[in-house]
Design a protein around this motif. Structure first.
Motif, mmCIF file in Angstrom:
data_model
loop_
_atom_site.group_PDB
_atom_site.id
_atom_site.type_symbol
_atom_site.label_atom_id
_atom_site.label_comp_id
_atom_site.label_asym_id
_atom_site.label_seq_id
_atom_site.Cartn_x
_atom_site.Cartn_y
_atom_site.Cartn_z
ATOM 1 N N SER A 10 8.585 -25.539 -1.038
ATOM 2 C CA SER A 10 8.673 -25.671 0.426
ATOM 3 C C SER A 10 9.397 -24.472 1.019
ATOM 4 C CB SER A 10 9.438 -26.944 0.801
ATOM 5 O OG SER A 10 10.822 -26.774 0.543
ATOM 6 N N ASP A 11 9.390 -24.413 2.332
ATOM 7 C CA ASP A 11 10.228 -23.455 3.068
ATOM 8 C C ASP A 11 10.026 -22.008 2.623
ATOM 9 O OD1 ASP A 11 12.140 -25.312 4.830
ATOM 10 O OD2 ASP A 11 11.876 -26.264 2.873
ATOM 11 N N TRP A 12 8.767 -21.643 2.450
ATOM 12 C CA TRP A 12 8.491 -20.235 2.124
ATOM 13 C C TRP A 12 8.858 -19.351 3.315
ATOM 14 C CZ3 TRP A 12 2.877 -20.661 -0.334
ATOM 15 C CH2 TRP A 12 2.980 -21.284 -1.588
ATOM 16 N N GLY A 56 6.117 -27.918 4.012
ATOM 17 C CA GLY A 56 6.506 -27.496 5.358
ATOM 18 C C GLY A 56 7.179 -26.155 5.456
ATOM 19 N N ASP A 57 7.065 -25.548 6.648
ATOM 20 C CA ASP A 57 7.617 -24.225 6.926
ATOM 21 C C ASP A 57 7.031 -23.178 5.977
ATOM 22 O OD1 ASP A 57 9.009 -25.373 8.949
ATOM 23 O OD2 ASP A 57 11.007 -25.070 8.102
ATOM 24 N N VAL A 58 5.724 -23.149 5.918
ATOM 25 C CA VAL A 58 5.034 -22.147 5.098
ATOM 26 C C VAL A 58 5.232 -20.770 5.731
ATOM 27 C CG1 VAL A 58 2.810 -21.423 4.157
ATOM 28 C CG2 VAL A 58 3.298 -23.873 4.502
ATOM 29 N N GLY A 88 5.447 -27.536 9.261
ATOM 30 C CA GLY A 88 6.818 -28.012 9.474
ATOM 31 C C GLY A 88 7.313 -27.605 10.850
ATOM 32 N N ASN A 89 8.630 -27.542 11.022
ATOM 33 C CA ASN A 89 9.166 -27.203 12.347
ATOM 34 C C ASN A 89 8.977 -25.730 12.687
ATOM 35 O OD1 ASN A 89 11.256 -27.027 10.228
ATOM 36 N ND2 ASN A 89 12.508 -26.151 11.852
ATOM 37 N N HIS A 90 8.870 -24.863 11.658
ATOM 38 C CA HIS A 90 8.620 -23.448 11.934
ATOM 39 C C HIS A 90 7.148 -23.158 12.211
ATOM 40 C CE1 HIS A 90 12.396 -21.176 11.093
ATOM 41 N NE2 HIS A 90 12.720 -22.305 10.484
ATOM 42 N N ASP A 91 6.276 -23.998 11.697
ATOM 43 C CA ASP A 91 4.835 -23.734 11.823
ATOM 44 C C ASP A 91 4.070 -25.008 12.168
ATOM 45 O OD1 ASP A 91 5.367 -24.958 9.408
ATOM 46 O OD2 ASP A 91 4.167 -23.592 8.184
ATOM 47 N N GLY A 162 6.489 -34.452 3.219
ATOM 48 C CA GLY A 162 7.124 -34.499 4.539
ATOM 49 C C GLY A 162 8.116 -33.374 4.731
ATOM 50 N N HIS A 163 8.567 -33.250 5.971
ATOM 51 C CA HIS A 163 9.495 -32.173 6.319
ATOM 52 C C HIS A 163 10.540 -32.681 7.302
ATOM 53 C CE1 HIS A 163 10.413 -27.832 6.445
ATOM 54 N NE2 HIS A 163 10.824 -28.084 7.677
ATOM 55 N N GLY A 164 11.787 -32.312 7.052
ATOM 56 C CA GLY A 164 12.870 -32.727 7.943
ATOM 57 C C GLY A 164 14.082 -33.125 7.124
ATOM 58 N N GLY A 199 10.630 -30.998 2.436
ATOM 59 C CA GLY A 199 11.041 -29.637 2.739
ATOM 60 C C GLY A 199 11.985 -29.658 3.920
ATOM 61 N N ASP A 200 12.622 -28.553 4.156
ATOM 62 C CA ASP A 200 13.536 -28.271 5.276
ATOM 63 C C ASP A 200 14.893 -27.823 4.745
ATOM 64 O OD1 ASP A 200 13.912 -27.807 7.945
ATOM 65 O OD2 ASP A 200 14.848 -29.736 8.344
ATOM 66 N N ARG A 201 15.337 -28.471 3.684
ATOM 67 C CA ARG A 201 16.593 -28.084 3.078
ATOM 68 C C ARG A 201 16.282 -26.939 2.116
ATOM 69 N NH1 ARG A 201 21.656 -30.473 1.336
ATOM 70 N NH2 ARG A 201 22.106 -29.697 -0.723
#
Ligand SMILES: [Mn+2]
Length: 379
Positions: A10-12, A56-58, A88-91, A162-164, A199-201
């Protein structure tokens, strides 16, 4: 019940820049974070994984260049297995989404699947992903819980993606977008889902690797609060069992070095410590020095840091927590060849540096500079 093996990452946040990286270091950081996707692919194939999920946040934001998007997608194509991307929240999805842009639509290889619908996605015989994509940057409710609705314990092996931030980890107690743990625990307990890929952390959680709810952490370190290098999780689900194995895939490291420096031995120890760090070109170093040094030790420290700053990806002080006083020894200027006007300036600087005056630190800096100029290059 069936079984499955996959990689959870996650979080790339591809396209991320860091203000403390300049020029070539920033380019390498950007390039390496894409290159790591290829290594994730090698690992996935070597371990016999069926697919890769990115929770999330690819992408870092929606304004990436076509080149950055194209290179990222090229690396994902090289994985050679299905790669499932969760917004995710970035994308997030929605107006202006990076996933709605021509660059993504034109260049996405066949093995890349965008999880743009909430709920189950069949990925193999008897195996489903349960996707919870973000549809805006600021959801007004738990972004994961709705994806769980209507899932039965029907023998299908399910992975929630999921993401968050989980409620127990979220520092913002009032956040509307907190991921509640209770619905996830309930779905796991009734056998409707079997693993939750979050993802997110940016650091792996839980550290002990137990349970069925996991954050993989970012594939590459993104900040000083993330010790060590990035990981991905290899997950094996077999009937009711969950086996999670972390693999280090990151090459970059953020390192915060907190040291008390009170004399030449401390500076020498630091010199040895810096020498031992490798590979320096992928280490982002932040120093937090406290203590008291005389002029010559302070000059030696400054010279050391100047030399090393060129070799490390970045080497900067965390100013807010740095508290290193420079106090000249009585004899330090005696042997120096200083006379006339310079001697007067020296005396004044010494007085100011040793006082409680507001410009004591500036006077200390000036003294150190004068010392280095007169003494020549320090060791
Ligand atoms: Mn995020």
């Amino acid at each position: 019940m069936t079984s499955t093996r996959f990689l959870h990452t996650s979080d790339w946040q591809l396209g991320m820049t860091r203000h403390y990286l300049e020029g070539e270091a920033q380019s390498r950081f950007t390039g390496d974070r894409v290159e790591t996707i290829r290594r994730i692919g090698e690992l996935a194939r070597a371990r016999g994984c069926a697919f890769v999920v990115v929770a999330g946040d690819v992408f870092e934001h929606a304004n990436l260049s076509r080149r950055d998007v194209g290179r990222a997608l090229d690396a994902m194509g090289a994985v050679g297995l299905p790669v499932y991307l969760l917004p995710g929240n970035h994308d997030p999805l929605g107006p202006g989404s990076i996933y709605a842009q021509d660059a993504f639509r034109d260049l996405a290889p066949d093995n890349v699947v965008l999880l743009d619908g909430t709920g189950p996605w069949p990925v193999a015989e008897g195996v489903e992903l349960v996707a919870a994509p973000w549809r805006s940057k600021r959801p007004d409710a738990d972004p994961v819980a709705p994806a769980l609705e209507g899932l039965d314990a029907d023998g299908t092996l399910r992975v929630v993606v999921g993401h968050g931030m989980l409620d127990e980890l979220d520092p913002d107690r009032n956040s509307l977008a907190t991921v509640r743990r209770a619905p996830l625990d309930a779905a796991l307990a009734r056998g409707a889902v079997h693993y939750v890929a979050l993802g997110d952390r940016h650091i792996r959680w839980p550290e002990d690797g137990r349970g069925a709810i996991h954050y993989s952490g970012a594939h590459e370190s993104t900040g000083f609060r993330e010790p060590g290098r990035g990981h991905v999780l290899e997950v094996v689900l077999d009937g009711g069992t969950v086996e999670v194995t972390p693999h280090e895939v990151g090459r970059w490291e953020h390192l915060r070095l907190q040291r008390q420096l009170d004399g030449p031995d401390d500076v020498d120890a630091l010199r040895a410590e810096l020498a031992a760090l490798t590979p320096k070109e992928r280490i982002i170093l932040q120093t937090v020095f406290t203590g008291t040094l005389n002029l010559s030790d302070s000059a030696a420290l400054e010279a050391l840091l100047e030399q090393q700053a060129e070799v490390f990806a970045s080497l900067n002080a965390w100013e807010r927590h740095t508290d290193l006083a420079v106090v000249p020894d009585e004899h330090e200027f005696e042997d120096l060849d200083v006379g006339g006007y310079a001697a007067d300036a020296l005396e004044e600087l010494r007085r100011t540096a040793g006082s409680d005056a507001e410009d004591a630190a500036v006077a200390g800096d000036a003294l150190r500079l004068l010392y280095r100029l007169v003494e020549g290059p320090a060791r």
